[in-house]
Scaffold this motif. Structure first.
Motif, PDB file in Angstrom:
ATOM      1  N   ILE A  52       0.845  -1.203   0.000  1.00  0.00           N
ATOM      2  CA  ILE A  52       0.000   0.000   0.000  1.00  0.00           C
ATOM      3  C   ILE A  52       0.878   1.250   0.000  1.00  0.00           C
ATOM      4  N   ARG A  53       1.953   1.208   0.764  1.00  0.00           N
ATOM      5  CA  ARG A  53       2.891   2.362   0.772  1.00  0.00           C
ATOM      6  C   ARG A  53       3.507   2.533  -0.607  1.00  0.00           C
ATOM      7  N   GLU A  54       3.873   1.395  -1.253  1.00  0.00           N
ATOM      8  CA  GLU A  54       4.449   1.482  -2.604  1.00  0.00           C
ATOM      9  C   GLU A  54       3.463   2.116  -3.575  1.00  0.00           C
ATOM     10  N   ALA A  55       2.166   1.892  -3.340  1.00  0.00           N
ATOM     11  CA  ALA A  55       1.142   2.457  -4.233  1.00  0.00           C
ATOM     12  C   ALA A  55       0.858   3.925  -3.907  1.00  0.00           C
ATOM     13  N   GLY A  56       1.579   4.483  -2.928  1.00  0.00           N
ATOM     14  CA  GLY A  56       1.429   5.914  -2.628  1.00  0.00           C
ATOM     15  C   GLY A  56       0.312   6.213  -1.650  1.00  0.00           C
ATOM     16  N   ALA A  57      -0.086   5.226  -0.836  1.00  0.00           N
ATOM     17  CA  ALA A  57      -1.112   5.467   0.185  1.00  0.00           C
ATOM     18  C   ALA A  57      -0.567   4.970   1.530  1.00  0.00           C
ATOM     19  N   GLU A  58      -1.302   5.253   2.596  1.00  0.00           N
ATOM     20  CA  GLU A  58      -0.871   4.815   3.928  1.00  0.00           C
ATOM     21  C   GLU A  58      -1.830   3.731   4.434  1.00  0.00           C
ATOM     22  N   PRO A  59      -1.293   2.582   4.869  1.00  0.00           N
ATOM     23  CA  PRO A  59      -2.173   1.528   5.387  1.00  0.00           C
ATOM     24  C   PRO A  59      -2.623   1.833   6.814  1.00  0.00           C
ATOM     25  N   ALA A  60      -3.858   1.471   7.131  1.00  0.00           N
ATOM     26  CA  ALA A  60      -4.364   1.603   8.496  1.00  0.00           C
ATOM     27  C   ALA A  60      -5.033   0.293   8.870  1.00  0.00           C
ATOM     28  N   THR A  61      -4.272  -0.579   9.519  1.00  0.00           N
ATOM     29  CA  THR A  61      -4.863  -1.822  10.012  1.00  0.00           C
ATOM     30  C   THR A  61      -5.698  -1.468  11.237  1.00  0.00           C
ATOM     31  N   ILE A  62      -6.904  -2.031  11.283  1.00  0.00           N
ATOM     32  CA  ILE A  62      -7.882  -1.620  12.296  1.00  0.00           C
ATOM     33  C   ILE A  62      -8.130  -2.739  13.292  1.00  0.00           C
ATOM     34  N   ALA A  63      -8.223  -2.368  14.568  1.00  0.00           N
ATOM     35  CA  ALA A  63      -8.552  -3.335  15.626  1.00  0.00           C
ATOM     36  C   ALA A  63      -9.157  -2.565  16.792  1.00  0.00           C
ATOM     37  N   ILE A  64      -9.716  -3.294  17.749  1.00  0.00           N
ATOM     38  CA  ILE A  64     -10.202  -2.664  18.978  1.00  0.00           C
ATOM     39  C   ILE A  64      -9.269  -3.104  20.102  1.00  0.00           C
ATOM     40  N   MET A  65      -8.714  -2.141  20.798  1.00  0.00           N
ATOM     41  CA  MET A  65      -7.755  -2.468  21.873  1.00  0.00           C
ATOM     42  C   MET A  65      -7.860  -1.428  22.983  1.00  0.00           C
ATOM     43  N   GLY A  66      -7.913  -1.895  24.208  1.00  0.00           N
ATOM     44  CA  GLY A  66      -7.845  -0.982  25.354  1.00  0.00           C
ATOM     45  C   GLY A  66      -8.918   0.095  25.350  1.00  0.00           C
ATOM     46  N   GLY A  67     -10.091  -0.241  24.870  1.00  0.00           N
ATOM     47  CA  GLY A  67     -11.173   0.745  24.864  1.00  0.00           C
ATOM     48  C   GLY A  67     -11.075   1.769  23.746  1.00  0.00           C
ATOM     49  N   HIS A  68     -10.167   1.522  22.792  1.00  0.00           N
ATOM     50  CA  HIS A  68     -10.034   2.427  21.641  1.00  0.00           C
ATOM     51  C   HIS A  68     -10.268   1.698  20.329  1.00  0.00           C
ATOM     52  N   ILE A  69     -10.816   2.424  19.368  1.00  0.00           N
ATOM     53  CA  ILE A  69     -10.846   1.950  17.990  1.00  0.00           C
ATOM     54  C   ILE A  69      -9.507   2.378  17.412  1.00  0.00           C
ATOM     55  N   ARG A  70      -8.665   1.400  17.140  1.00  0.00           N
ATOM     56  CA  ARG A  70      -7.306   1.721  16.691  1.00  0.00           C
ATOM     57  C   ARG A  70      -7.290   1.795  15.169  1.00  0.00           C
ATOM     58  N   ILE A  71      -6.884   2.949  14.655  1.00  0.00           N
ATOM     59  CA  ILE A  71      -6.804   3.159  13.214  1.00  0.00           C
ATOM     60  C   ILE A  71      -5.323   3.220  12.868  1.00  0.00           C
ATOM     61  N   GLY A  72      -4.776   2.085  12.438  1.00  0.00           N
ATOM     62  CA  GLY A  72      -3.334   1.978  12.220  1.00  0.00           C
ATOM     63  C   GLY A  72      -2.703   1.315  13.428  1.00  0.00           C
ATOM     64  N   LEU A  73      -1.919   0.273  13.173  1.00  0.00           N
ATOM     65  CA  LEU A  73      -1.234  -0.436  14.262  1.00  0.00           C
ATOM     66  C   LEU A  73       0.268  -0.294  14.057  1.00  0.00           C
ATOM     67  N   THR A  74       0.998  -0.206  15.165  1.00  0.00           N
ATOM     68  CA  THR A  74       2.460  -0.176  15.071  1.00  0.00           C
ATOM     69  C   THR A  74       2.956  -1.606  14.852  1.00  0.00           C
ATOM     70  N   GLU A  75       4.223  -1.737  14.544  1.00  0.00           N
ATOM     71  CA  GLU A  75       4.842  -3.055  14.353  1.00  0.00           C
ATOM     72  C   GLU A  75       4.668  -3.914  15.616  1.00  0.00           C
ATOM     73  N   THR A  76       4.831  -3.295  16.768  1.00  0.00           N
ATOM     74  CA  THR A  76       4.672  -4.035  18.042  1.00  0.00           C
ATOM     75  C   THR A  76       3.236  -4.532  18.206  1.00  0.00           C
ATOM     76  N   ASP A  77       2.258  -3.660  17.882  1.00  0.00           N
ATOM     77  CA  ASP A  77       0.839  -4.067  17.952  1.00  0.00           C
ATOM     78  C   ASP A  77       0.575  -5.257  17.043  1.00  0.00           C
TER      79      ASP A  77
END
Ligand code: PSU
Ligand code: MN
Length: 310
Positions: A52-77
């Motif tokens: 997705i980055r190569e295509a010129g966009a930013e990826p946002a992997t989505i999950a629910i964690m710790g009471g938040h809707i997470r938009i984009g996860l870090t490598e550790t996540d």
């Protein structure tokens, strides 16, 4: 809608993309926790983000964690999610419960659409959507993904619906619910691991710009539904439907015999097929997700380049 900013947490990379006007592509996380075995799941998640980055966009992997809707996860996540056991698979019905509880939930197509919409992201890449299961006339097992496509205006890029489903009934329900199903450079509805299901696809587009125009027109008309893009797996990676048929029937029979029901059905069958094909289905699954991510990146750019909808 009330202010949800305290519920939504953007990763640093996604926050930067929003600030800089870089188009964003949403990604689901159920494929990581329930769709693919470890470590293929982590490798896939990483490589999909990279294309997705190569295509010129930013990826946002989505999950629910710790009471938040997470938009984009870090490598550790991503690493934690890929190895976590007993993660809740979240669809619309359990979205609020999981968020309120503070537990970790991976988002299905339906839940990812909900989160992406709340976060102002309009394009989402996945493998295959859920749909009408075989035998649904007895079980009523129809994925909430279909209902979500009817009510949430997200462009979902898929390789069709998983071939473990009743694809004919799935297309019928999508039509009833008013969801445009657009074959990308094809007249055939793809069957996930295979380029064609033998069924015609209702609509066709040959460029990302055409799809962006349909998305914009639906918005202008005030149509609430999403849009399903059906993008066949590359020929070099496909497993023909004739080869898959036996495995699918066997996996379905095993699920029935084991008494698997409800939201466990899809993960069970996918895992069983990976076993039965001695892993041959997994590289194909990874290839089709990457292929969808490339198209989603181009689509996100095409949508961003259009004049904003008045
Ligand atoms: N595609 C895959 N693997 C998966 C799924 C899709 O290659 O695991 C997931 C998606 O998250 C989809 C879900 O939304 O399966 C559908 O589950 P159900 O049939 O229970 O609605
Ligand atoms: Mn179901």
């Amino acid at each position: 809608m009330s202010d949800l900013s305290d519920l939504i947490a953007y990763s640093p990379a996604v926050a930067a993309a929003r600030r800089d006007g870089v188009p964003i592509v949403a990604l689901e996380s159920t494929i990581i926790t329930h769709g693919l075995p470890y470590p293929d799941n982590l490798e896939t998640a990483r490589s999909v983000e990279a294309v997705i980055r190569e295509a010129g966009a930013e990826p946002a992997t989505i999950a629910i964690m710790g009471g938040h809707i997470r938009i984009g996860l870090t490598e550790t996540d991503l690493e934690a999610l890929a190895q976590a056991e007993r993660v809740q698979k979240v669809s619309r019905a359990d979205f609020a419960t999981t968020l309120a509880s503070g537990r970790t939930g991976s988002t299905t197509v339906a839940a990812t659409m909900i989160a992406a919409h709340l976060a102002g992201v309009s394009v989402f890449a996945t493998g295959g959507i859920g749909g009408v299961h075989r035998g649904a006339e007895d079980t009523f097992d129809i994925s909430a993904d279909l209902e979500e496509l009817a009510r949430t205006p997200i462009v979902v890029v898929s390789a069709g619906a998983k071939a473990i489903l009743d694809l004919n009934k799935t297309l019928e329900v999508l039509e009833t619910k008013g969801v445009p199903v657009i074959g990308y450079q094809t007249d055939a509805f793809p069957a996930f691991w295979s380029r064609t299901s033998g069924l015609p696809v209702p609509l066709r587009a040959d460029t990302p710009e055409e799809i962006a125009a349909v998305h914009a027109m639906q918005a202008r008309l005030g149509m609430p539904s999403g849009l399903l893009v059906a993008n066949p797996v590359p020929a070099a990676d496909e497993i023909p439907l004739e080869d898959m048929r036996g495995y699918i029937e066997r996996a379905q029979a095993d699920a029935n015999a084991a008494g698997i029901t409800g939201k466990d059905v899809t993960p069970f069958i996918l895992a069983r097929i990976a076993d039965l094909t001695s892993g041959r289905s997994v590289p194909t699954n990874i290839a089709l997700v990457r292929n969808n991510a490339v198209l989603a990146g181009r689509l996100a750019r095409a949508i961003a380049e259009r004049a904003p909808v008045p």
